[in-house]
Design a protein around this motif. Structure first.
Motif, PDB file in Angstrom:
ATOM      1  N   HIS A   9       6.261   5.605   6.537  1.00  0.00           N
ATOM      2  CA  HIS A   9       5.870   4.819   7.803  1.00  0.00           C
ATOM      3  C   HIS A   9       6.355   4.268   8.425  1.00  0.00           C
ATOM      4  O   HIS A   9       7.253   3.520   9.612  1.00  0.00           O
ATOM      5  N   ALA A  10       7.005   3.082   7.621  1.00  0.00           N
ATOM      6  CA  ALA A  10       7.276   1.538   7.918  1.00  0.00           C
ATOM      7  C   ALA A  10       9.164   2.008   8.232  1.00  0.00           C
ATOM      8  O   ALA A  10       9.444   0.671   9.001  1.00  0.00           O
ATOM      9  N   GLY A  11       9.633   2.016   7.134  1.00  0.00           N
ATOM     10  CA  GLY A  11      10.805   3.138   7.107  1.00  0.00           C
ATOM     11  C   GLY A  11      11.367   3.321   7.926  1.00  0.00           C
ATOM     12  O   GLY A  11      12.823   3.226   8.592  1.00  0.00           O
ATOM     13  N   SER A  12      10.991   4.443   8.564  1.00  0.00           N
ATOM     14  CA  SER A  12      11.273   5.693   9.554  1.00  0.00           C
ATOM     15  C   SER A  12      10.916   4.362  11.228  1.00  0.00           C
ATOM     16  O   SER A  12      11.359   4.958  12.002  1.00  0.00           O
ATOM     17  N   ALA A  13      10.377   3.037  11.027  1.00  0.00           N
ATOM     18  CA  ALA A  13      10.520   2.574  12.554  1.00  0.00           C
ATOM     19  C   ALA A  13       9.015   3.274  13.542  1.00  0.00           C
ATOM     20  O   ALA A  13       9.079   2.872  14.637  1.00  0.00           O
ATOM     21  N   GLY A  14       8.442   3.598  12.102  1.00  0.00           N
ATOM     22  CA  GLY A  14       7.184   4.968  12.950  1.00  0.00           C
ATOM     23  C   GLY A  14       7.301   5.432  13.327  1.00  0.00           C
ATOM     24  O   GLY A  14       6.274   6.061  13.957  1.00  0.00           O
ATOM     25  N   GLN A  15       8.444   6.091  12.961  1.00  0.00           N
ATOM     26  CA  GLN A  15       8.300   8.070  13.323  1.00  0.00           C
ATOM     27  C   GLN A  15       7.468   8.511  12.035  1.00  0.00           C
ATOM     28  O   GLN A  15       7.508   9.796  13.222  1.00  0.00           O
ATOM     29  N   THR A  16       7.551   8.214  11.180  1.00  0.00           N
ATOM     30  CA  THR A  16       7.385   8.992  10.490  1.00  0.00           C
ATOM     31  C   THR A  16       5.583   9.004  10.354  1.00  0.00           C
ATOM     32  O   THR A  16       5.010   7.896  10.548  1.00  0.00           O
ATOM     33  N   GLN A  17       4.509  10.065  10.841  1.00  0.00           N
ATOM     34  CA  GLN A  17       3.464   9.710  11.166  1.00  0.00           C
ATOM     35  C   GLN A  17       2.666   8.515   9.624  1.00  0.00           C
ATOM     36  O   GLN A  17       2.811   9.033   8.849  1.00  0.00           O
ATOM     37  N   PRO A  18       1.540   8.112  10.020  1.00  0.00           N
ATOM     38  CA  PRO A  18       0.891   7.134   9.094  1.00  0.00           C
ATOM     39  C   PRO A  18       0.279   7.872   8.263  1.00  0.00           C
ATOM     40  O   PRO A  18      -0.171   7.877   6.917  1.00  0.00           O
ATOM     41  N   LEU A  19       0.006   9.448   8.635  1.00  0.00           N
ATOM     42  CA  LEU A  19      -0.839  10.052   7.415  1.00  0.00           C
ATOM     43  C   LEU A  19      -0.251  11.431   7.296  1.00  0.00           C
ATOM     44  O   LEU A  19      -0.156  13.065   7.510  1.00  0.00           O
ATOM     45  N   LEU A  20       1.383  10.588   6.738  1.00  0.00           N
ATOM     46  CA  LEU A  20       2.091  11.915   6.627  1.00  0.00           C
ATOM     47  C   LEU A  20       1.223  13.044   5.772  1.00  0.00           C
ATOM     48  O   LEU A  20       1.254  12.834   4.413  1.00  0.00           O
ATOM     49  N   PRO A  21       1.310  14.281   6.333  1.00  0.00           N
ATOM     50  CA  PRO A  21       0.865  15.251   5.411  1.00  0.00           C
ATOM     51  C   PRO A  21       1.717  15.660   4.130  1.00  0.00           C
ATOM     52  O   PRO A  21       2.520  15.000   3.954  1.00  0.00           O
ATOM     53  N   PHE A  22       0.015  15.964   2.894  1.00  0.00           N
ATOM     54  CA  PHE A  22       0.995  16.095   1.812  1.00  0.00           C
ATOM     55  C   PHE A  22       0.067  17.015   1.062  1.00  0.00           C
ATOM     56  O   PHE A  22      -0.301  16.550   0.800  1.00  0.00           O
ATOM     57  N   GLY A  23       1.109  17.595   0.582  1.00  0.00           N
ATOM     58  CA  GLY A  23       0.455  18.794  -0.524  1.00  0.00           C
ATOM     59  C   GLY A  23       0.682  18.930  -2.176  1.00  0.00           C
ATOM     60  O   GLY A  23       1.792  18.286  -2.220  1.00  0.00           O
ATOM     61  N   PHE A  24       0.163  19.367  -2.663  1.00  0.00           N
ATOM     62  CA  PHE A  24       0.609  18.803  -4.463  1.00  0.00           C
ATOM     63  C   PHE A  24      -0.019  20.879  -4.972  1.00  0.00           C
ATOM     64  O   PHE A  24      -0.604  21.528  -4.508  1.00  0.00           O
ATOM     65  N   VAL A  25       0.585  21.028  -5.685  1.00  0.00           N
ATOM     66  CA  VAL A  25      -0.170  22.015  -6.760  1.00  0.00           C
ATOM     67  C   VAL A  25      -0.955  21.092  -7.556  1.00  0.00           C
ATOM     68  O   VAL A  25      -0.422  20.377  -8.672  1.00  0.00           O
ATOM     69  N   GLN A  26      -1.804  22.198  -7.940  1.00  0.00           N
ATOM     70  CA  GLN A  26      -2.704  21.987  -9.122  1.00  0.00           C
ATOM     71  C   GLN A  26      -2.127  21.813 -10.673  1.00  0.00           C
ATOM     72  O   GLN A  26      -1.114  23.460 -10.339  1.00  0.00           O
ATOM     73  N   LEU A  27      -2.767  21.490 -11.554  1.00  0.00           N
ATOM     74  CA  LEU A  27      -1.562  22.226 -12.132  1.00  0.00           C
ATOM     75  C   LEU A  27      -1.927  23.467 -13.076  1.00  0.00           C
ATOM     76  O   LEU A  27      -3.195  24.042 -12.862  1.00  0.00           O
TER      77      LEU A  27
END
Length: 486
Positions: free
Chosen positions: A288-306
């Motif tokens: 969020h900070a690195g993109s001058a606020g363009q990447t949303q603060p709650l960036l969707p984050f998906g993951f694979v369970q083992l």
């Protein structure tokens, strides 16, 4: 431009603005022009090069999906032009070897590779493995510049590029969304979460660099760790964050896909319920900070369970790590992990995988489950079933010695596995099988043989290898497995 720009790239579409940055003479003026292929200028930005770093950064006005465009940066009489640029959604894929496995290595590989040419608007980019003791501003090397997918660059070689999970996720999202998708792979096999975490994230969990850490020894898993060694190479805390993630922070992203955790079944396993949420929160703040606020603060984050490892093993480290991947709450999104989604993979086991059973080849189901979560959580698609059934209530029938579990969804019972459910009736826990007596629409009834009236705990699919291929005990009507729980 910075090293991760190039022809054929995808930049993040509206409502966000894509960040563009590069190098120049300190104090000089750089003019950035976005134009149609016809030469029609869409926008022009002027920015001054900062000293002493010699870098410049500008945020493009939001652009609707599509293309192609040309992007030119000019300083005086010098200019650089990038061609065939499209606007769409940009996803970052990271993790260890199950994320690194290429399309060449998965089931139906030849068909998947031949099919790649049908998706010219799913663009791919691969960061080269690199490590650094300090945070880098730009990538040291890239394995694959922005490219249109071909059989060669989707199956360059075993554990090279391009990531099968990442490619399939992007392809499925493209089919659902109908506009360009950009995929950035930054992954390295056999690496623990500590290597991908900044110092800030590690400190949030009480992990400092002077803590006695360990080094991998087992070539099969590439992540077995002995407490008699210090971490080195790509396992060192923060070195992959520094070299492979920090240089990407200026990018405007739509989401992240993560497949990692096997290495942490041997290292700080019971801290993963802190280190994983801390990494997610830290990456969100940083992008969020690195993109001058363009990447949303709650960036969707998906993951694979083992998934699975070692069929007959009595070890429960994979089960514990799966639980910690949800911050010990069983399902996501949850209060500790908002804006996240998970692909359950414990039923996609592959005992005869030529790459070892820890590397199952069914990545299509993994990516399918991930994209369901992305569509529901990242894109807000309503009424989409994106995860399996989870218990919401447990009622003990003492006189009959039964335990009735109520689930969140209608159930399909694939097998009444005697080992699927276990109960704890003593302290410390001596786990006993709790056989399935009946399965109704949303209810499972368990027999508590040998437990009496005291039930202290219940667990489901709590094993390194909890079920056979696509045949765990419980699914919903969409063939999504019920996740394990404790």
């Amino acid at each position: 431009f910075a090293s991760y720009y190039g022809d054929h790239m995808v930049l993040q579409k509206e409502p966000a603005g894509a960040v563009v940055w590069g190098y120049g003479e300190p104090g000089a003026t750089v003019t950035v022009v976005l134009s149609k292929d016809s030469g029609l200028i869409v926008m022009k930005k002027t920015v001054r090069v900062k000293g002493p770093s010699g870098t410049w950064t500008t945020v493009l006005d939001p652009v609707d999906r599509g293309g192609p465009y040309a992007l030119t940066a000019a300083q005086g009489s010098e200019n650089v032009t990038l061609w065939d640029i499209h606007f769409g959604d940009v996803w970052l894929c990271s993790g260890q070897s199950n994320m690194v496995m290429t399309v060449l290595q998965i089931i139906n590989a030849s068909w998947e590779l031949a099919n790649a040419a049908r998706y010219p608007y799913v663009r791919i980019f691969a960061v080269a493995p690199a490590r650094s003791d300090v945070e880098l501003e730009d990538l040291e090397r890239i394995d694959l510049p922005w490219s249109i997918p071909t059989a060669e660059n989707l199956g360059h070689g075993n554990f090279t590029y391009f990531s099968a999970v990442c490619w399939l996720l992007g392809r499925y999202l493209y089919e659902a969304l109908g506009y360009p998708v950009g995929l950035v792979e930054a992954a390295w096999g056999g690496t623990p979460i500590e290597a991908w975490s900044s110092r800030r994230a590690l400190q949030a969990c009480g992990l400092l660099e002077d803590l006695a850490l360990c080094t991998p020894l087992s070539p099969a898993l590439a992540s077995s760790i002995s407490p008699h060694h210090h971490l080195s190479g790509p396992q060192t805390p923060s070195v992959l964050w520094n070299a492979m993630i920090h240089p990407l922070l200026n990018m405007t992203l739509r989401g992240v896909a993560w497949y990692q955790g096997e290495a942490n079944t041997f290292l700080h396993m019971d801290l993963y319920n802190c280190t994983f949420p801390a990494l997610i929160a830290d990456w969100r703040r940083a992008f969020h900070a690195g993109s001058a606020g363009q990447t949303q603060p709650l960036l969707p984050f998906g993951f694979v369970q083992l998934s699975t490892y070692r069929r007959q093993s009595p070890n429960n480290s994979f089960a514990r790590l799966r639980w910690h991947q949800t911050a010990d709450l069983g399902v996501v999104p949850n209060a500790r992990m908002p804006g996240t989604f998970m692909a359950v993979a414990m039923d996609l086991c592959d005992e005869h995988s030529p790459y070892g059973s820890v590397h199952p080849r069914d990545k299509q189901n993994v990516a399918h489950r991930l994209q369901l979560g992305a569509r529901a959580v990242a894109y807000g698609e309503k009424d989409l079933v994106f995860q399996g059934p989870y218990p919401t209530r447990a009622v003990l029938e003492v006189t009959r010695g039964l335990l009735n579990l109520t689930y969140s969804q209608e159930l399909i019972c694939r097998q009444r596995d005697m080992r699927a459910f276990e109960v704890c009736c003593s302290t410390p826990c001596g786990w006993l099988p709790a056989p399935v007596v009946a399965v109704e629409s949303r209810t499972v009834t368990l027999a508590l043989a040998g437990c009496g009236t005291l039930v202290l705990a219940l667990r489901y699919a709590w094993a390194e290898w909890p079920c056979e291929y696509q045949s765990c005990a419980l699914y919903n009507s969409r063939r999504l497995p019920a996740p394990p729980f404790l």
